[in-house]
Design a protein around this motif. Structure first.
Motif, PDB file in Angstrom:
ATOM      1  N   SER A 139       0.840  -1.203   0.000  1.00  0.00           N
ATOM      2  CA  SER A 139       0.000   0.000   0.000  1.00  0.00           C
ATOM      3  C   SER A 139       0.873   1.251   0.000  1.00  0.00           C
ATOM      4  N   ALA A 140       2.042   1.146   0.629  1.00  0.00           N
ATOM      5  CA  ALA A 140       2.965   2.282   0.673  1.00  0.00           C
ATOM      6  C   ALA A 140       3.416   2.676  -0.722  1.00  0.00           C
ATOM      7  N   ALA A 141       3.636   1.687  -1.594  1.00  0.00           N
ATOM      8  CA  ALA A 141       4.067   1.987  -2.964  1.00  0.00           C
ATOM      9  C   ALA A 141       2.976   2.730  -3.718  1.00  0.00           C
ATOM     10  N   ALA A 142       1.722   2.298  -3.556  1.00  0.00           N
ATOM     11  CA  ALA A 142       0.607   2.967  -4.234  1.00  0.00           C
ATOM     12  C   ALA A 142       0.444   4.388  -3.726  1.00  0.00           C
ATOM     13  N   ALA A 143       0.579   4.573  -2.411  1.00  0.00           N
ATOM     14  CA  ALA A 143       0.450   5.913  -1.830  1.00  0.00           C
ATOM     15  C   ALA A 143       1.578   6.816  -2.300  1.00  0.00           C
ATOM     16  N   LEU A 168       5.256   5.400   7.399  1.00  0.00           N
ATOM     17  CA  LEU A 168       6.014   6.594   7.045  1.00  0.00           C
ATOM     18  C   LEU A 168       6.984   6.247   5.918  1.00  0.00           C
ATOM     19  N   VAL A 169       6.988   7.071   4.877  1.00  0.00           N
ATOM     20  CA  VAL A 169       7.927   6.896   3.765  1.00  0.00           C
ATOM     21  C   VAL A 169       8.619   8.229   3.532  1.00  0.00           C
ATOM     22  N   LEU A 170       9.935   8.232   3.602  1.00  0.00           N
ATOM     23  CA  LEU A 170      10.711   9.447   3.342  1.00  0.00           C
ATOM     24  C   LEU A 170      11.117   9.442   1.872  1.00  0.00           C
ATOM     25  N   LEU A 171      10.659  10.456   1.132  1.00  0.00           N
ATOM     26  CA  LEU A 171      10.911  10.543  -0.310  1.00  0.00           C
ATOM     27  C   LEU A 171      11.772  11.751  -0.630  1.00  0.00           C
ATOM     28  N   GLU A 172      12.690  11.563  -1.550  1.00  0.00           N
ATOM     29  CA  GLU A 172      13.481  12.689  -2.066  1.00  0.00           C
ATOM     30  C   GLU A 172      13.408  12.659  -3.581  1.00  0.00           C
ATOM     31  N   ASP A 173      12.703  13.643  -4.147  1.00  0.00           N
ATOM     32  CA  ASP A 173      12.519  13.722  -5.600  1.00  0.00           C
ATOM     33  C   ASP A 173      12.008  12.393  -6.162  1.00  0.00           C
ATOM     34  N   GLY A 174      11.058  11.775  -5.441  1.00  0.00           N
ATOM     35  CA  GLY A 174      10.448  10.545  -5.915  1.00  0.00           C
ATOM     36  C   GLY A 174      11.168   9.273  -5.532  1.00  0.00           C
ATOM     37  N   LYS A 175      12.323   9.355  -4.896  1.00  0.00           N
ATOM     38  CA  LYS A 175      13.072   8.167  -4.484  1.00  0.00           C
ATOM     39  C   LYS A 175      12.881   7.936  -2.994  1.00  0.00           C
ATOM     40  N   ALA A 176      12.615   6.687  -2.615  1.00  0.00           N
ATOM     41  CA  ALA A 176      12.411   6.356  -1.207  1.00  0.00           C
ATOM     42  C   ALA A 176      13.749   6.280  -0.489  1.00  0.00           C
ATOM     43  N   LEU A 177      13.896   7.099   0.560  1.00  0.00           N
ATOM     44  CA  LEU A 177      15.123   7.113   1.358  1.00  0.00           C
ATOM     45  C   LEU A 177      14.973   6.336   2.655  1.00  0.00           C
ATOM     46  N   LEU A 306      -5.877   4.713  -5.349  1.00  0.00           N
ATOM     47  CA  LEU A 306      -4.413   4.724  -5.456  1.00  0.00           C
ATOM     48  C   LEU A 306      -3.901   3.441  -6.093  1.00  0.00           C
ATOM     49  N   GLY A 307      -4.543   2.319  -5.769  1.00  0.00           N
ATOM     50  CA  GLY A 307      -4.162   1.058  -6.398  1.00  0.00           C
ATOM     51  C   GLY A 307      -4.396   1.069  -7.896  1.00  0.00           C
ATOM     52  N   ALA A 308      -5.543   1.638  -8.314  1.00  0.00           N
ATOM     53  CA  ALA A 308      -5.849   1.730  -9.746  1.00  0.00           C
ATOM     54  C   ALA A 308      -4.814   2.589 -10.463  1.00  0.00           C
ATOM     55  N   LEU A 309      -4.443   3.704  -9.861  1.00  0.00           N
ATOM     56  CA  LEU A 309      -3.440   4.576 -10.471  1.00  0.00           C
ATOM     57  C   LEU A 309      -2.099   3.873 -10.574  1.00  0.00           C
ATOM     58  N   PHE A 310      -1.761   3.080  -9.558  1.00  0.00           N
ATOM     59  CA  PHE A 310      -0.472   2.392  -9.565  1.00  0.00           C
ATOM     60  C   PHE A 310      -0.394   1.331 -10.661  1.00  0.00           C
ATOM     61  N   VAL A 311      -1.432   0.495 -10.784  1.00  0.00           N
ATOM     62  CA  VAL A 311      -1.380  -0.555 -11.806  1.00  0.00           C
ATOM     63  C   VAL A 311      -1.439   0.051 -13.204  1.00  0.00           C
ATOM     64  N   HIS A 312      -2.012   1.247 -13.301  1.00  0.00           N
ATOM     65  CA  HIS A 312      -2.094   1.897 -14.609  1.00  0.00           C
ATOM     66  C   HIS A 312      -0.769   2.516 -15.022  1.00  0.00           C
ATOM     67  N   LYS A 316       4.089   0.231 -15.200  1.00  0.00           N
ATOM     68  CA  LYS A 316       4.675   0.436 -16.525  1.00  0.00           C
ATOM     69  C   LYS A 316       6.008   1.164 -16.451  1.00  0.00           C
ATOM     70  N   THR A 317       6.095   2.121 -15.539  1.00  0.00           N
ATOM     71  CA  THR A 317       7.311   2.921 -15.427  1.00  0.00           C
ATOM     72  C   THR A 317       8.308   2.322 -14.456  1.00  0.00           C
ATOM     73  N   GLY A 318       7.855   1.363 -13.635  1.00  0.00           N
ATOM     74  CA  GLY A 318       8.730   0.798 -12.609  1.00  0.00           C
ATOM     75  C   GLY A 318       8.839   1.695 -11.390  1.00  0.00           C
ATOM     76  N   ALA A 319       8.045   2.767 -11.338  1.00  0.00           N
ATOM     77  CA  ALA A 319       8.124   3.702 -10.228  1.00  0.00           C
ATOM     78  C   ALA A 319       7.653   3.055  -8.936  1.00  0.00           C
ATOM     79  N   PHE A 320       8.474   3.141  -7.912  1.00  0.00           N
ATOM     80  CA  PHE A 320       8.162   2.688  -6.556  1.00  0.00           C
ATOM     81  C   PHE A 320       7.924   1.181  -6.469  1.00  0.00           C
ATOM     82  N   ASN A 321       8.391   0.414  -7.463  1.00  0.00           N
ATOM     83  CA  ASN A 321       8.234  -1.038  -7.363  1.00  0.00           C
ATOM     84  C   ASN A 321       9.059  -1.609  -6.215  1.00  0.00           C
ATOM     85  N   HIS A 322      10.091  -0.887  -5.781  1.00  0.00           N
ATOM     86  CA  HIS A 322      10.936  -1.356  -4.671  1.00  0.00           C
ATOM     87  C   HIS A 322      10.341  -1.010  -3.314  1.00  0.00           C
ATOM     88  N   VAL A 323       9.296  -0.155  -3.310  1.00  0.00           N
ATOM     89  CA  VAL A 323       8.696   0.274  -2.042  1.00  0.00           C
ATOM     90  C   VAL A 323       7.630  -0.732  -1.592  1.00  0.00           C
TER      91      VAL A 323
END
Length: 323
Positions: A139-143, A168-177, A306-312, A316-323
């Motif tokens: 859920s953190a990745a979708a959020a 809690l997720v700390l993000l810097e320019d879209g990257k999870a720190l 948020l889940g719908a936006l993520f799968v869409h 595809k972009t691989g964004a936040f797949n590691h979160v």
């Protein structure tokens, strides 16, 4: 047939499982537009007096069965009508698991998921749609993906309060720190108000909306709840700030919890030392998520949206797949 256009999109069965509720929905995905969210169902658990992982797991299994039954029934009805048949056929399922069932593991670069819950999801899906491919996400990745568009550049702390746990997720320019959890959530508020103010669960949302008024009769229980939340929050921020000092907070939550939590953060001067000067607190609720969809119910479910936006887009972009 004349007047009809072929729909080249697909429908994905969405599941959202966290510590106090289960949600299901269908998302229609198309390369030509934003996703459409429909056939939503969310089942909330009554806040337990004491926490037990086995008891919560039992509630999840029961709620999952009920929610899947209702969503797949809507899909079956859609398939029975030639004009809507394409919306009732889903090609895969995507499950979003909140803590403690699904948590980012930034050290290894991929999330950790509960094997027991994974098996439960597969068994339940087999009852309604056998051999349906299932993917797991946090859920953190979708959020993080959904909130990223609302964030300015810089280091931002994402706070995701749900039933029993706040992530809690700390993000810097879209990257999870950094990532962490707090043992407080919406049910923490409900338990305090139930114990000290005698309020029923049905009354909580209305009373929570009044929390900003110092004169209301439940001011003292709210103050006690706020202090507890803020102590936990400060501890979590202090740990994550070792990876970068936040320049602001984005609270991703349903209302009125999101606004209540944001107001509590804004009013606590002691938190200033943990953030950059001029740090801001903002909220990201269902209306902001709905604005990113092409279609939805009048009051869409935030985390299913948020889940719908993520799968869409996220997959595809691989964004936040590691979160």
């Amino acid at each position: 047939m004349f007047g009809l256009t072929r729909d080249s999109g697909e429908n994905v069965l969405l599941l959202d499982v966290e510590s106090s509720s289960v949600g299901t929905a269908l998302a229609h995905l198309s390369t030509d537009s934003a996703p459409v969210l429909f056939a939503e169902r969310r089942i909330h658990f009554v806040p337990p007096r004491t926490l037990s992982s086995s008891a919560i797991a039992s509630q999840i299994e029961k709620a999952l069965h009920e929610a899947l039954g209702e969503t797949t029934l809507v899909a079956a009805r859609l398939r029975s009508n030639p004009k809507t048949a394409n919306r009732g056929i889903f090609s895969r399922a995507a499950a979003f698991l909140g803590a403690p069932w699904g948590t980012p593991n930034l050290v290894v670069g991929k999330p950790d998921f509960s094997p027991h819950l994974h098996t439960m999801l597969q068994n339940e899906l087999a009852l309604f749609a056998n051999d349906l491919p299932l993917s797991l996400h946090t859920s953190a990745a979708a959020a993080a993906y959904g909130g990223a568009g609302a964030l300015a550049s810089g280091t931002i702390l994402l706070a995701i309060p749900r039933g029993e746990i706040t992530e809690l997720v700390l993000l810097e320019d879209g990257k999870a720190l950094g990532y962490g959890t707090l043992p407080v959530g919406a049910h923490s508020v409900y338990r305090t108000l139930s114990t000290h103010a005698g309020l029923s669960h049905a009354e909580m949302s209305a009373v929570l909306a009044l929390a900003k008024h110092a004169e209301h009769p439940y001011h003292e229980p709210f103050e006690a709840t706020e202090r507890h939340w803020l102590e936990q929050f400060a501890s979590g921020v202090e740990t994550l700030a070792q990876n970068g000092t936040p320049e602001g907070v984005l609270v991703v939550a349903e209302e009125p919890l999101g606004s209540w939590f944001a107001r509590a953060l804004e009013s606590d001067a002691s938190l200033g030392a943990l953030f950059e000067p001029g740090a801001t607190v903002r909220t990201f609720g269902a209306p902001r998520a709905a604005a990113l969809l092409a279609g939805h119910a009048p009051n869409p479910d935030l985390h299913l949206a948020l889940g719908a936006l993520f799968v869409h887009g996220g997959l595809k972009t691989g964004a936040f797949n590691h979160v």
